[in-house]
Motif scaffolding. Structure first.
Motif, PDB file in Angstrom:
ATOM      1  N   LYS A 145       0.637  84.746  49.515  1.00 52.86           N
ATOM      2  CA  LYS A 145       0.377  83.314  49.685  1.00 52.86           C
ATOM      3  C   LYS A 145      -0.882  82.888  48.955  1.00 52.86           C
ATOM      4  CE  LYS A 145       0.631  79.861  53.366  1.00 52.86           C
ATOM      5  NZ  LYS A 145       0.761  79.671  54.845  1.00 52.86           N
ATOM      6  N   LYS A 146      -1.915  83.710  49.018  1.00 50.93           N
ATOM      7  CA  LYS A 146      -3.156  83.460  48.290  1.00 50.93           C
ATOM      8  C   LYS A 146      -3.259  84.472  47.172  1.00 50.93           C
ATOM      9  CE  LYS A 146      -8.177  83.044  48.805  1.00 50.93           C
ATOM     10  NZ  LYS A 146      -9.325  83.148  49.732  1.00 50.93           N
ATOM     11  N   ARG A 147      -3.200  83.982  45.934  1.00 52.65           N
ATOM     12  CA  ARG A 147      -3.148  84.867  44.793  1.00 52.65           C
ATOM     13  C   ARG A 147      -4.450  84.813  44.002  1.00 52.65           C
ATOM     14  NH1 ARG A 147       2.217  86.416  43.467  1.00 52.65           N
ATOM     15  NH2 ARG A 147       1.412  87.069  41.457  1.00 52.65           N
ATOM     16  N   TYR A 148      -4.732  85.910  43.294  1.00 45.62           N
ATOM     17  CA  TYR A 148      -5.911  85.991  42.442  1.00 45.62           C
ATOM     18  C   TYR A 148      -5.487  86.062  40.979  1.00 45.62           C
ATOM     19  CZ  TYR A 148      -8.431  86.903  46.757  1.00 45.62           C
ATOM     20  OH  TYR A 148      -8.958  86.794  48.017  1.00 45.62           O
ATOM     21  N   ASP A 149      -4.494  85.262  40.650  1.00 45.48           N
ATOM     22  CA  ASP A 149      -3.997  85.219  39.275  1.00 45.48           C
ATOM     23  C   ASP A 149      -4.358  83.880  38.644  1.00 45.48           C
ATOM     24  OD1 ASP A 149      -2.749  87.738  39.329  1.00 45.48           O
ATOM     25  OD2 ASP A 149      -1.008  86.900  40.355  1.00 45.48           O
ATOM     26  N   SER A 150      -4.166  83.792  37.334  1.00 45.31           N
ATOM     27  CA  SER A 150      -4.384  82.544  36.623  1.00 45.31           C
ATOM     28  C   SER A 150      -3.396  81.484  37.106  1.00 45.31           C
ATOM     29  CB  SER A 150      -4.204  82.763  35.118  1.00 45.31           C
ATOM     30  OG  SER A 150      -4.131  81.535  34.438  1.00 45.31           O
ATOM     31  N   MET A 163       6.110  99.343  46.379  1.00 42.72           N
ATOM     32  CA  MET A 163       4.856  98.668  46.063  1.00 42.72           C
ATOM     33  C   MET A 163       4.426  99.018  44.646  1.00 42.72           C
ATOM     34  SD  MET A 163       2.320 100.891  48.544  1.00 42.72           S
ATOM     35  CE  MET A 163       0.959  99.767  48.268  1.00 42.72           C
ATOM     36  N   ASP A 164       3.587  98.158  44.075  1.00 44.15           N
ATOM     37  CA  ASP A 164       3.101  98.398  42.725  1.00 44.15           C
ATOM     38  C   ASP A 164       1.926  99.369  42.750  1.00 44.15           C
ATOM     39  OD1 ASP A 164       5.013  96.670  41.727  1.00 44.15           O
ATOM     40  OD2 ASP A 164       3.684  94.927  41.806  1.00 44.15           O
ATOM     41  N   ALA A 165       1.635  99.946  41.589  1.00 42.48           N
ATOM     42  CA  ALA A 165       0.601 100.981  41.494  1.00 42.48           C
ATOM     43  C   ALA A 165      -0.749 100.448  41.050  1.00 42.48           C
ATOM     44  CB  ALA A 165       1.062 102.073  40.524  1.00 42.48           C
ATOM     45  N   ASP A 166      -0.875  99.127  40.894  1.00 38.58           N
ATOM     46  CA  ASP A 166      -2.097  98.571  40.320  1.00 38.58           C
ATOM     47  C   ASP A 166      -3.146  98.186  41.355  1.00 38.58           C
ATOM     48  OD1 ASP A 166      -0.845  96.410  41.454  1.00 38.58           O
ATOM     49  OD2 ASP A 166      -0.407  95.397  39.563  1.00 38.58           O
ATOM     50  N   LEU A 167      -2.923  98.562  42.622  1.00 35.49           N
ATOM     51  CA  LEU A 167      -3.846  98.284  43.732  1.00 35.49           C
ATOM     52  C   LEU A 167      -3.870  96.805  44.128  1.00 35.49           C
ATOM     53  CD1 LEU A 167      -6.888 100.573  42.809  1.00 35.49           C
ATOM     54  CD2 LEU A 167      -5.141 100.983  44.548  1.00 35.49           C
ATOM     55  N   GLN A 168      -2.962  96.008  43.588  1.00 36.17           N
ATOM     56  CA  GLN A 168      -2.877  94.615  44.022  1.00 36.17           C
ATOM     57  C   GLN A 168      -2.077  94.486  45.321  1.00 36.17           C
ATOM     58  OE1 GLN A 168      -1.692  92.799  39.998  1.00 36.17           O
ATOM     59  NE2 GLN A 168      -3.312  91.410  40.677  1.00 36.17           N
ATOM     60  N   ASP A 169      -1.271  95.505  45.638  1.00 35.84           N
ATOM     61  CA  ASP A 169      -0.569  95.579  46.922  1.00 35.84           C
ATOM     62  C   ASP A 169      -1.360  96.488  47.854  1.00 35.84           C
ATOM     63  OD1 ASP A 169       1.465  94.011  45.901  1.00 35.84           O
ATOM     64  OD2 ASP A 169       2.667  95.734  45.282  1.00 35.84           O
ATOM     65  N   SER A 170      -1.574  96.045  49.082  1.00 32.19           N
ATOM     66  CA  SER A 170      -2.396  96.812  50.025  1.00 32.19           C
ATOM     67  C   SER A 170      -1.534  97.740  50.888  1.00 32.19           C
ATOM     68  CB  SER A 170      -3.175  95.866  50.939  1.00 32.19           C
ATOM     69  OG  SER A 170      -3.811  96.580  51.976  1.00 32.19           O
ATOM     70  N   PRO A 171      -1.781  99.056  50.880  1.00 34.83           N
ATOM     71  CA  PRO A 171      -1.062  99.972  51.769  1.00 34.83           C
ATOM     72  C   PRO A 171      -1.293  99.676  53.251  1.00 34.83           C
ATOM     73  CG  PRO A 171      -2.087 101.189  49.972  1.00 34.83           C
ATOM     74  CD  PRO A 171      -2.621  99.790  49.907  1.00 34.83           C
ATOM     75  N   GLN A 202      -4.622  91.419  46.075  1.00 37.20           N
ATOM     76  CA  GLN A 202      -5.942  91.818  45.610  1.00 37.20           C
ATOM     77  C   GLN A 202      -6.034  91.692  44.095  1.00 37.20           C
ATOM     78  OE1 GLN A 202      -7.207  95.087  48.876  1.00 37.20           O
ATOM     79  NE2 GLN A 202      -5.826  95.830  47.299  1.00 37.20           N
ATOM     80  N   ALA A 203      -7.185  91.333  43.640  1.00 38.24           N
ATOM     81  CA  ALA A 203      -7.399  91.220  42.197  1.00 38.24           C
ATOM     82  C   ALA A 203      -7.241  92.594  41.552  1.00 38.24           C
ATOM     83  CB  ALA A 203      -8.785  90.665  41.922  1.00 38.24           C
ATOM     84  N   ARG A 204      -6.677  92.592  40.330  1.00 36.44           N
ATOM     85  CA  ARG A 204      -6.497  93.866  39.619  1.00 36.44           C
ATOM     86  C   ARG A 204      -7.852  94.516  39.375  1.00 36.44           C
ATOM     87  NH1 ARG A 204      -3.432  96.962  36.041  1.00 36.44           N
ATOM     88  NH2 ARG A 204      -1.486  95.873  36.483  1.00 36.44           N
ATOM     89  N   LYS A 205      -7.941  95.796  39.725  1.00 39.95           N
ATOM     90  CA  LYS A 205      -9.200  96.536  39.614  1.00 39.95           C
ATOM     91  C   LYS A 205      -9.300  97.314  38.314  1.00 39.95           C
ATOM     92  CE  LYS A 205     -12.117  99.517  42.503  1.00 39.95           C
ATOM     93  NZ  LYS A 205     -12.190 100.265  43.798  1.00 39.95           N
TER      94      LYS A 205
END
Length: 318
Positions: free
Chosen positions: A122-127, A91-99, A198-201
């Motif tokens: 499926k539902k993204r919070y990106d541009s 998983m990535d470290a940017d909190l966009q992946d949920s543990p 999740q959106a990048r925090k």
């Protein structure tokens, strides 16, 4: 050991404490035996100091630090090499992946016998313009080229059986195509699970539009390697023989045709003045070169040595 959680990162000091607490909470709630491995891919902020502090206070935490930024593929390669868990989660470290997705991914590997499960945001919070549309195009091309029916090849949240990570070689920028590498290694039970995005925090994205260009180039590479990587002679040799035969037959036809003209006492164009002669000669030369390229490729494959692709400067809690 039930789980190994691998987290490659670059300059994510702000998100690491929250991510660590979140993962620890999920692990304790489910009673997993686990190891949490952070791979610091040459961060220039305080990321390594934070990881080192985790490892001193928690025996489940380990850290690997690269001397400089070598890329996500190299980080995953280093993590896969030391992973001990029956199931490996990346998983990535940017909190966009949920543990919170980890238990379901773990169960799909253990109870449903998947070799690999890939997350699908499926539902993204990106541009939409800079990420969503290029990502859809990229994933469509990857499905058509590889035959692996996934909707989100580039999702960092994935689960693997340990035997998968020990039998694939992630190099270059091939982390996007780990499911394809797994398929090529003989692991065919590949699944997909819709996961929360999740959106990048904190911080900013480390990837720009160039990653999609590189992704398509890597896609061509992996298609070629999956088809002809172990037998380059099958492509270059076949093309070379075909071009040489076409060129030789064309040159022979030109020579025979001139002899025919001379035999019936009709004017004949000099072979050296016939443009088709040079086209035929070029075809034979290219055919010979392609054949030699395939032959040299076979020799290189049989004599290649493993090269050092990254240098680890520090380890913590090993």
């Amino acid at each position: 050991m039930n789980l190994t959680i691998l987290i490659p990162l670059l300059n994510e000091a702000e998100s690491l404490p929250e991510l660590y607490q979140w993962i620890s909470k999920v692990m304790q709630a489910n009673g997993y035996s686990y190891e949490l491995i952070f791979i610091d891919d040459g961060s220039t902020d305080e990321s390594w100091d934070i990881i080192d502090n985790f490892s001193k206070n928690d025996t489940n935490v380990k850290g690997i630090r690269f001397q400089k930024n070598f890329g996500k593929s190299q980080a995953l390669h280093a993590g896969f090499a030391i992973a001990k868990g029956d199931v490996v989660i990346t998983m990535d470290a940017d909190l966009q992946d949920s543990p919170d997705e980890i238990p379901d991914l773990y169960n799909m590997i253990v109870n449903q016998n998947y070799d690999l499960v890939s997350g699908w945001k499926k539902k993204r919070y990106d541009s939409i313009v800079s990420k969503n549309l290029p990502s859809k195009l990229f994933n469509w091309a990857a499905r058509k080229t590889s035959g692996v029916q996934l909707n989100d090849f580039n999702c960092g949240l994935k689960a693997y059986s340990n035997k998968v990570v020990k039998n694939i070689d992630v190099y270059g920028e091939m982390h996007r195509y780990i499911p394809v590498l797994a398929k090529n290694a003989g692991f065919n039970k590949i699944g997909e699970k819709v996961v929360k995005h999740q959106a990048r925090k904190y911080g900013v994205s480390k990837f720009g539009m160039s990653r999609f260009v590189n992704g398509f180039l890597d896609l061509i590479t992996i298609w070629f390697l999956s088809k002809f990587g172990k037998r380059p002679m099958h492509l270059f040799g076949a093309l070379g023989v075909l071009m040489f035969i076409v060129g030789f037959c064309s040159a022979a036809f030109i020579g025979v045709y001139k002899l025919y003209k001379l035999s019936v006492q009709e004017p004949a164009l000099l072979v050296a003045n016939n443009p088709w002669f040079y086209i035929s000669l070029t075809a034979m030369i290219l055919g010979t070169q392609l054949f030699l390229a395939g032959f040299l490729g076979e020799i290189i494959l049989r004599n290649k040595n493993n090269e050092s692709r990254y240098k680890i400067s520090e380890k913590s809690n090993f």
